[in-house]
Design a protein around this motif. Structure first.
Motif, short mmCIF file in Angstrom:
data_model
loop_
_atom_site.label_atom_id
_atom_site.label_comp_id
_atom_site.label_asym_id
_atom_site.label_seq_id
_atom_site.Cartn_x
_atom_site.Cartn_y
_atom_site.Cartn_z
N GLY A 127 0.83 -1.20 0.00
CA GLY A 127 0.00 0.00 0.00
C GLY A 127 0.86 1.25 0.00
O GLY A 127 2.10 1.19 -0.02
N ASN A 157 0.64 5.82 0.97
CA ASN A 157 -0.07 6.93 1.58
C ASN A 157 0.61 8.22 1.16
O ASN A 157 1.83 8.24 0.95
CB ASN A 157 -0.07 6.78 3.10
N ASN A 169 -5.48 8.06 -1.59
CA ASN A 169 -5.01 7.32 -0.42
C ASN A 169 -5.92 6.14 -0.10
O ASN A 169 -5.45 5.07 0.30
CB ASN A 169 -4.91 8.26 0.78
N LEU A 170 -7.23 6.33 -0.28
CA LEU A 170 -8.14 5.22 -0.04
C LEU A 170 -7.87 4.06 -0.99
O LEU A 170 -7.92 2.89 -0.59
CB LEU A 170 -9.59 5.70 -0.18
N GLN A 203 -4.72 2.21 0.10
CA GLN A 203 -4.71 1.57 1.40
C GLN A 203 -4.84 0.07 1.26
O GLN A 203 -5.29 -0.45 0.24
CB GLN A 203 -5.85 2.11 2.27
N THR A 204 -4.44 -0.63 2.30
CA THR A 204 -4.49 -2.09 2.28
C THR A 204 -4.95 -2.58 3.63
O THR A 204 -4.76 -1.91 4.67
CB THR A 204 -3.12 -2.68 1.96
N SER A 205 -5.57 -3.73 3.63
CA SER A 205 -5.99 -4.35 4.89
C SER A 205 -4.88 -5.12 5.56
O SER A 205 -4.99 -5.48 6.72
CB SER A 205 -7.19 -5.28 4.62
N GLN A 213 1.11 -3.40 7.85
CA GLN A 213 2.33 -2.80 7.30
C GLN A 213 3.49 -3.06 8.25
O GLN A 213 3.44 -2.72 9.43
CB GLN A 213 2.13 -1.31 7.08
#
Length: 1838
Positions: free
Chosen positions: A237, A239, A422-423, A426-428, A431
């Motif tokens: 991901g 940001n 950014n959405l 993003q990752t679930s 990190q």
């Protein structure tokens, strides 16, 4: 200055200041003594200068570094660290070597080249991946690799800080860094996060970049991108944070600048259909986009960029509807800028015209009310303590409010887009770590500096403070690690300047306080600044201004104009306008301005992805936090993030302000170097110990300064200490660490000077000795030469005197003879003159007499001619007069006759004569018409008569039939029927006679045509023989050169095709592996949460076989299924791809001819079918009855089935409709009951139909039997017994379908007789007549078809003859060479056609053979099943056991090389022979033993004709090999072992396939062992593909083993001792990221030893020598590519000594090839590039002759590679010279005609196409012994 005065001696080079070039080089012409005030210098242009020296004024100038240090990769490697040295080094690298990257300690200096460079490709990323930072040339990829490596090693977050001026290349550098992370740390799944990260760049450039005077694509905001990584260091991901968006650009642009790109992209795409609603036009029509007066950027297509922006939006998951809404907001801003605000007369109020279209578009696009927006654009609301009232605004105030609203809308939209980016990023997943890339503005100073420049410079002050502390910390760590005394280094601390800005009552606090004052102004704020900070050292007040202030930043003084500070800090937007936007009917607009977060509008200038804290709303018209406060908070958060990470610095430098490629402006460069902190790094380094050497490197470099007695000690550290204490007297100038020696600035240059002096003294001594020896040798040669010259001179004089005496005597003799000859010649001359005069005189007199006779003769001729002409003229005149008289008379006579004829023509007699013939013709035509009318009447009467007679006869027959029906006993009718039968017989005989006559005529005509065809064939064969004879003669004259060329071209095409095929196979394997990995991940995800990384080099061979296999058990017993299997086998047959591609063209040509002949073929086939039908026509009675029964039954059943299906469907439909409206359960039960009843009824109906059909067939059979028993028909018509079946199909169908009344039919027939025999006979005779008529028509059609076929064949032969004649004529018109070529081409075409025909015939025959074999196997299986069914006692295993026992007893006498195993033992066989076997367990046996055992098992399965066993064994074998290879994906020995066995199994399948092409080297016994029943061509293809996959895995494993050894062995190890020299190192070499943990050092012997180990393993496993050669060739390509790539990317090894070492190493590699008999594998030719690179490093590089020699030498290197090596060439000492720029330009001019590929580096991943040549085995299968260690006891020898 620490440098001693003794260094300023004559010939020392220094740097002096210069107003134009900043620094200028000079040379000292006189030694400087302490206390002198002048330094005598000479510039490079030979100008003398006296440089003043003073204790307070000018200090001593900076010393220049030795030339050997100029152009270093790291500035800290320079001995003298100061500003001119740094500037000069950067300039030399940038202009002469075109190197844009340079290290300066921990900083990477990047200079914008303003040109596209090919240094960012995938091969460059591969070259830098895994390398230490100091090992390769400076590059942005090296910094990115260092950050990635430290993140993975130290598990600490990293940051890359990219800064610089606008136009310096910050954004591009950040983009390339992110591209490196995306490539190296690609996502482990299919989310393609790295693509999304890269896709955010076009969007951010569109909405955040604009054209400025300095840069066409300037980022007008700062951004910090965090790239998140998992525990396996894959990107998961990202940001993004943004800082200080330049909102003022939305409403104002300076001259020659533009607004943000997105506005121009929208205007350029306004013609698109989806954008019609935006009401946009050209950017020139809008105020906000036309203020800069130039809406275009050269070389930029806004419409194309907009397409890329939309694609990026889509890739990031932003829907099309959201995109349209974004574009609506952007378009509304443009329309808002065009809203016209008109001032009223009083000047204090304003209004907007009612028909303003732009305001309407603005309100429509944003979904707000027009009247409210129009009102609040011109008015504002004021609130007091007691009341609220509306105040009108002036036009100026309204315009400012409008612009503020536009800026606010754009900022909000910018914030929204960043949030959604950014959405999408993003990752679930959790990190583990991140790498941040900070792309932020550098220090800025303009003529007018405002609030934006103030914030930018404030941010740079904070970053510079962090940079200084980090550099200081690294220096301290280095000193502590080496355990040297630590002394405090004084460095510039800019904390006071930062306190001036952000401390309490600092500039920002005073600015915020002034903004809170109701009537605060910029002037008041400036006065507060003067009062508060006048005493500060970093604050100054300008002398000539009271509205500006000066801040002394770390880089420079900057004067800021106070005007506009308060307005920009407040960023005021009226609340009424915001409320209108909140009430928008569009959800996006309402969400943009909603109060769900408390972020003020000015905070959009910097996007923070973290949620802000909710604060109670302050009810005022202004926003709560000022821009300065927000920027300070975001900057503090950024500094906290950077301090928590390990920073890496990239400083971008703009070389000039004109964007010219590779142009260096020293003034601009120095200004930026001072501003970006590079010089501060140099100053900190120079304040300590900047030069650092390891003890071995110092010893190797400076051992020439030692004496022999000093080197007696084995401890090099002690030797170095003793030497330094002797050479450098001041102890503070150096320090001894644990592993390194630290030097002050200038000390390395001092040591270099001593070393150069030592070398110079040694050179002088050597020169003196050599010159003395040369002079002595010269003197001896001169003495010897003088004596020799004297001897030869005296001999020469004596010989010359003797020659003089000899010549004197000869002269006397010559004089005597000469005088005698002269006198004689004078006498003869006089005599010849007298004779000549006499002759000429006599001739003159004779000619005079001749001329007199000639003139007399000519006069006579003239007289004769004139007299004749006079007589002829007189005659012609008389004749012409007579003719004229005759003509006049004849004309008069003709006129009289004409007049008489005209009179006669008018008379009636004449007309009668003319019409006499016409009347006769009319009479004849009338008679002919009468005759035809009579004939027509006669024919009509005859037809009427015939019709009446037929009607009469028909009525009679009807009457007779009625009489017969009424009177059955009347026997007289039988005789009448017999009479009719006799008449029919007579007609039949006549028809037969006519048929015979037609057959005879047809036979005669056919015989004639056959003879003609034979004649044409003979003529065709004669032409063919002549053509073949001519071709044979031509081919005898052709040599073998053409064949060689054609073979070579075919081979190249074959290799290319194999390459493409293997690449596809490799891609298939990769996808197969990816599928298995994903499947495995899915299975593991059920038990283990989180992400699990699979090794990137894992084999792709585990998956089950995806290839089609032939299984006759699955095919079935039907003919169609067998045909389908055969077609699949033909399509998958092994066939050479290249030959197939060549024959495709010929197939297309033959397609046209095939279509033309198709009609003829169809006719011939139809003719043959008719003949066959005639031959089959006499069928038996039983067959006829069965056929009739089957036809009738099929028709009956089809019709009934169709009716029943229709009824059933209707019933089901009605039931389902009823079920939908009623109780489901009850209706379902009823429905099931009804279906069961329907099924029972249909079964009963089928049974009844079967009975009816049987009864009807029995009726027909009884009728036929009765007909046969009737003696009347049996005696008279015996030949019609077989055709007595009633064939009237219409009546039969009607009877059988119930459409004909059977009862009435029986009564009608019974009218004739009791049994109906006569009726049946009558119907039979009628049918016979019809059949005879049909046969006659068939014969006529056949005859016609045969004629057409023969005519077609004749036309084809004629066309063929014409074509051949044309070819012959064309051939004869060509030149002899062209005739040869054309003949060869025609011969090749003919042979190709013949081969195609033969191949097609062979395939048909093979297809039929396989078809018959499979049918035979099916029948055999059926027979076996029947036999098994008859035997009651044996168990299911009894039969195979019996077969095995019998076979063993029969074969024990002579072992046939087969192994038998039970079906259930197959898994054990695969486990013992493949899964559990180890290569060392069979090392003492026959090579490739598993392959032989498997093939012997396959032979037995073929022998017993068990196709399931063959298929199962081969499939299990292939899958097991794949699993073993996947399990041992890094084991070279296992991979080599199974490559050898797979290829051997493939060779065995070919050798014993029965194909003659593979049996040429077989013995008689081996030919007996060939497969008998199965064609395994498809499995051969599968094994070939598997062999290619194993080969590619073998290459990957071998390359993975040797790749870490290549650079060290080929470039770094000293194969020739003491040849390499050491140069001073920079910061990167001494503080590499792998310090203390570096890779092992490999030598050339280790690399050769590893190659020898590979070779031994492959040889022991029995791998084919050809494949071994290909493996070695591929490994040598890897060695060549890695070595050459490192040579092209490393400046430190591009030297003469490296060339010598490299040449020696390559010669050792070639020697290894010769020793192992691998030289013919073409592996040695692979090393040509590095051999030529070594030679290039060694040859001279000065003159144009050297350039030509280099161009002719380096043929395997590209132009870019040659130029790169010359640019990188580095002298190891001052006695060598650098390669001049002019020489490199000369090389480029010589090589400009080359068409080299653009890439610089060699592709290390390239794999040559592999070829597995057929290698038969001489080993007999019957002699093979299986060791007991394999545990194959369950196998039985057969």
């Amino acid at each position: 200055m620490s440098t001693g005065f003794h260094l300023y001696s004559q010939f020392t080079r220094v740097w002096i200041p210069d107003p134009d070039d900043v620094w200028k080089a000079a040379e000292i012409t006189r030694d400087y003594k302490e206390g002198e005030t002048v330094l005598h210098l000479r510039l490079e242009d030979e100008t003398s200068v006296e440089y003043p020296i003073g204790p307070k004024g000018n200090p001593l100038p900076f010393l220049r570094n030795p030339d050997i240090l100029v152009g270093e990769n790291d500035l800290t490697a320079l001995s003298y660290l100061h500003e001119p040295a740094v500037l000069h080094n950067l300039k030399v690298r940038f202009l002469e070597s075109n190197h844009i990257y340079t290290y300066c300690g921990i900083v990477l200096v990047a200079i914008n080249p303003y040109e596209q460079l090919h240094i960012y490709g995938e091969e460059v990323i591969t070259a830098y991946s895994g390398q230490n930072m100091g090992d390769m040339d400076p590059h942005i990829f090296a910094v990115a690799e260092e950050a990635f490596k430290q993140m993975s090693r130290d598990e600490r977050n990293q940051s890359i800080i990219v800064s610089g001026e606008s136009g310096a290349g910050k954004t591009v550098s950040a983009k390339y860094a992110m591209r490196y992370f995306a490539t190296v740390g690609g996502s482990s799944n299919d989310t393609n996060v790295e693509e999304k990260v890269m896709a955010s760049s076009p969007i951010m450039e569109a909405i955040g970049n604009a054209k400025t005077t300095r840069n066409d694509n300037s980022s007008r905001f700062g951004k910090y991108i965090q790239i998140g990584f998992s525990r396996n260091y894959h990107i998961i991901g990202a940001n993004m944070r943004t800082y200080l968006l330049e909102k003022s650009r939305v409403v104002f642009q300076a001259e020659d600048e533009r607004n943000y790109h997105i506005f121009y992209q929208l205007c350029a795409s306004c013609s698109l259909p989806e954008f019609k609603d935006l009401s946009l036009s050209s950017a020139e029509d809008f105020t906000y986009t036309s203020l800069g007066e130039n809406i275009f950027i050269e070389g930029v297509n806004d419409a194309e960029d907009f397409r890329k922006t939309r694609e990026a939006f889509t890739l990031l998951g932003i829907k099309d509807s959201s995109q349209i809404n974004i574009f609506k907001v952007m378009a509304s801003i443009l329309h808002l800028g065009n809203v016209q605000i008109c001032s009223e007369r009083d000047g204090e109020s304003c209004h907007i015209p009612n028909d303003d279209p732009h305001l309407k578009h603005f309100c429509r696009l944003l979904g707000v009310e027009l009247q409210q927006m129009e009102n609040w654009l011109c008015n504002r609301k004021l609130a007091t303590a007691s009341e609220t009232y509306v105040k009108k605004m002036s036009s100026k105030e309204a315009e400012n409010a409008r612009d503020a609203l536009a800026k606010h809308i754009y900022a909000r939209m910018f914030h929204w887009i960043v949030e959604h980016i950014n959405l999408s990023l993003q990752t679930s997943s959790k990190q583990n770590s991140f790498i941040g890339v900070l792309d932020i503005y550098g220090f800025e100073t303009f003529e007018i500096n405002s609030f934006e420049q103030f914030c930018i410079n404030y941010a740079n002050e904070k970053l510079q403070q962090q940079f200084n502390s980090h550099v200081f910390k690294l220096e301290q760590e280095e000193y502590m690690k080496e355990q040297i005394p630590w002394t405090l280094i004084d460095f510039y601390d800019n904390q006071p300047c930062i306190d001036l800005i952000e401390a309490r009552l600092g500039i920002l606090d005073l600015l915020d306080e002034e903004c809170k004052v109701p009537k605060g102004t910029d002037q008041n704020w400036a006065q507060k600044l003067y009062m508060q900070h006048t005493s500060s050292a970093h604050f100054q007040k300008p002398r000539m201004s009271n509205s500006s202030f000066i801040i002394i930043h770390f880089a420079d003084k900057v004067e800021y104009q106070c005007e506009g500070f308060l307005e920009k800090n407040r960023d005021t937007v009226y609340e009424e306008q915001i409320n209108i936007l909140k009430a928008s009917q569009f959800q996006l607009i309402a969400d943009l301005f909603s109060d769900r977060d408390d972020t003020p509008p000015s905070k959009i200038s910097r996007v923070n992805v973290r949620p802000a804290k909710v604060v109670p709303k302050i009810p005022n018209k202004e926003h709560r936090k000022t821009v300065g406060h927000q920027f300070r908070s975001s900057l503090q958060l950024l500094m906290e993030t950077l301090n928590a990470t390990t920073p890496h610095y990239v400083r971008c430098i703009k070389p000039n302000d004109f964007k010219e490629a590779f142009t260096f402006d020293s003034k601009r460069a120095v200004q930026q170097l001072r501003a970006c902190g590079v010089l501060e790094t140099i100053r900190i380094s120079a304040a300590g110990y900047p030069s650092r050497w390891t003890y071995p490197d110092f010893f190797s470099r400076y051992r020439v300064l030692m004496k022999k007695s000093d080197i007696t000690s084995a401890d090099k550290k002690l030797v170095c200490k003793n030497l330094l204490e002797t050479l450098i007297k001041e102890q503070d100038m150096f320090q001894f660490g644990k592993t390194k020696i630290f030097f002050r600035a200038g000390q390395v240059a001092y040591l270099e000077k001593l070393r150069a002096d030592k070398f110079r003294a040694a050179c002088i001594k050597i020169q003196k000795t050599v010159r003395g020896w040369l002079q002595r040798v010269r003197y001896r040669k001169i003495c010897k030469s003088a004596i020799t010259l004297q001897r030869y001179g005296r001999g020469y004089l004596a010989r010359r005197y003797a020659e003089f005496l000899r010549l004197s005597r000869a002269a006397l003799i010559c004089q005597k003879q000469y005088r005698m000859v002269g006198e004689r010649r004078a006498y003869l001359r006089l005599r010849r003159a007298v004779v000549t005069i006499q002759a000429y005189t006599r001739g003159m007199f004779t000619r005079r007499i001749y001329w007199e006779f000639l003139l007399h003769h000519k006069a006579i001729i003239i007289q004769k001619t004139v007299r004749g002409w006079l007589q002829r003229r007189r005659f012609r005149r008389a004749r012409d007069a007579a003719v004229i008289i005759q003509c006049a008379y004849r004309r008069m006579h003709a006129k009289r006759q004409l007049k008489q004829l005209k009179i006669e023509a008018r008379s009636a007699e004449h007309l009668k004569k003319l019409n006499t013939g016409m009347e006769n013709k009319i009479v004849q035509l009338q008679r002919k018409m009468d005759d035809q009318n009579k004939e027509f009447k006669n024919q009509s009467e005859q037809l009427q008569t015939v019709n009446s007679s037929l009607n009469t006869e028909l009525s009679k027959l009807q009457k007779e039939l009625q009489q017969l029906r009424s009177q059955q006993e009347d026997g007289g009718q039988v005789t009448s029927l017999q009479d009719q039968l006799e008449k029919l017989r007579q007609k039949l005989q006549e028809v037969n006679a006519e048929r015979k006559r037609l057959e005879e005529e047809h036979g005669a005509e056919k015989l004639d045509l056959t003879q003609r065809v034979e004649e044409l064939e003979r003529e065709n064969s004669l032409l063919k023989s002549e053509k073949e004879e001519m071709n044979r003669r031509i081919l005898q004259q052709v040599k073998g050169a053409d064949e060689v060329d054609s073979n070579a071209s075919l081979q190249n095409e074959l290799d290319a095709e194999r390459q493409r095929y293997q690449n596809l196979l490799n891609e298939f394997s990769r996808l197969e592996q990816r599928y298995d990995n994903l499947k495995e991940e899915m299975s593991l995800s059920k038990f283990q949460p989180g992400h699990r990384r699979n090794p990137s080099n894992q084999s792709s061979l585990e998956s089950d076989s995806n290839y089609p296999s032939v299984s006759t058990s699955e095919v079935g017993d039907t003919e169609d299924s067998i045909q389908l299997v055969e077609e699949m086998g033909v399509e998958k047959a092994a066939m050479d791809i290249s030959v197939f591609m060549k024959l495709q063209k010929r197939v297309r040509e033959l397609e046209q001819e095939r279509k033309r002949l198709q009609s003829n073929v169809d006719k011939m086939e139809e003719l043959s079918k008719r003949r066959g039908s005639e031959a089959r026509s006499p069928m038996s009675e039983q067959e006829t009855a069965d056929l009739a029964y089957d036809n009738l039954k099929r028709q009956e059943l089809e019709s009934e089935n169709k009716k029943l299906k229709n009824d059933l469907n209707e019933l089901r439909r009605s039931m389902s409709e009823r079920a939908s409206h009623s109780d489901p359960q009850g209706e379902q039960d009823a429905y099931n009951l009804l279906l069961s009843q329907l099924k029972a009824a249909s079964e009963e109906l089928d049974a009844r139909k079967e009975e009816v059909l049987i009864l009807k067939s029995q009726i027909v059979s009884n009728a036929e039997l009765q007909e046969k028993n009737g003696h009347i028909l049996s005696n008279k018509v015996p030949e019609l017994n077989n055709d007595s079946e009633p064939v009237d199909k219409d009546e039969a169908l009607k009877a059988y379908h119930g459409l004909y009344d059977s009862k009435s039919s029986q009564q009608d027939w019974c009218c004739l007789n009791e049994d109906g025999e006569l009726g049946l006979a009558y119907q039979g005779l009628k049918e016979v007549a019809r059949l005879l008529e049909a046969q006659l028509q068939t014969q006529a059609r056949q005859h016609k078809d045969e004629l057409e076929a023969l005519h077609t064949q004749i036309e084809l032969l004629k066309d063929d003859i014409e074509k051949k004649q044309e070819i012959l004529n064309y051939t004869m018109s060509l030149s002899p060479e062209a005739q040869v070529e054309f003949s060869v081409q025609q011969e090749i075409t003919r042979l190709t056609n013949e081969n195609l025909d033969l191949k097609e015939l062979m395939e048909k025959l093979e297809k039929n053979e396989r078809k018959l074999k499979k049918q035979l196997r099916i029948y055999m299986k059926k027979v076996q099943e029947l036999e098994a069914a008859q035997v009651a006692s044996p168990t299911p295993r009894a039969k195979p056991e019996l077969i095995r026992q019998v076979t063993v007893q029969r074969k024990e006498k002579d072992f046939e090389g087969m192994l038998e195993y039970a079906k259930e033992d197959e898994a054990l066989l695969v486990k013992s022979l493949i899964t559990d076997i180890r290569p060392n367990t069979v090392s003492s046996t026959v090579p490739c033993l598993p392959a032989y055992v498997l093939f012997m098992c396959i032979r037995h399965a073929d022998y017993i004709n068990d196709d399931q066993k063959v298929e199962s064994l081969l499939t299990s074998t292939i899958n097991a090999i794949k699993k073993v290879l996947k399990k041992n994906s890094d084991d070279f020995e296992t991979t080599s072992f199974w490559l050898a066995n797979t290829s051997r199994l493939l060779h065995c399948l070919k050798q014993y396939s029965g194909d003659e092409a593979f049996m040429t080297q077989n013995t008689a016994k081996q030919n007996e062992h060939c497969l008998k029943n199965f064609d395994l061509a498809e499995y051969r293809q599968v094994l070939s593909d598997l062999s290619i996959q194993i080969y590619q895995q073998l290459i990957r494993v071998a390359e993975g083993i040797i790749q870490p050894m290549i650079v060290s062995a080929m470039l770094e190890s000293e194969s020739i001792p003491s040849l390499a020299a050491v140069k001073p190192m920079g910061y990167r070499n001494r503080s590499s990221s792998m310090d203390g943990d570096g890779p092992s050092f490999y030598t050339l012997e280790a690399l050769i030893r590893q190659l020898g180990q590979f070779h031994c393993i492959m040889r022991d496993h029995g791998l084919d020598p050809e494949i071994v050669g290909q493996v070695v060739r591929q490994l040598f390509h890897c060695i060549n590519a890695v070595t050459l790539n490192n040579l092209l990317l490393r400046k430190d090894i591009c030297s003469w000594s490296t060339g010598m070492q490299l040449r020696y190493n390559t010669s050792q590699m070639e020697e290894w090839l010769r020793a192992n008999n691998l030289f013919q594998s073409k592996a040695a030719a692979i090393l040509d590039p590095i051999i030529q690179a070594a030679q290039l490093l060694q040859v001279k590089k000065k003159t144009s002759q050297d350039a030509e020699a280099i161009c002719s030498l380096c043929t395997a290197l590209t132009t870019q590679q040659i130029v790169k090596i010359l640019n990188l060439y580095t002298p190891l000492n001052e006695f060598e010279e650098r390669v001049t720029v002019s020489f490199i330009r000369n090389i480029q001019n010589h090589l400009q005609e080359r068409n080299d590929p653009p890439q610089l580096l060699v592709d290390t991943k390239h794999i040559f196409p592999v070829l597995f040549p057929f290698t038969p085995s001489a080993l007999g299968l019957e002699t093979l012994h299986i060791p007991a260690s394999l545990s194959l006891h369950f196998l039985t020898r057969v």
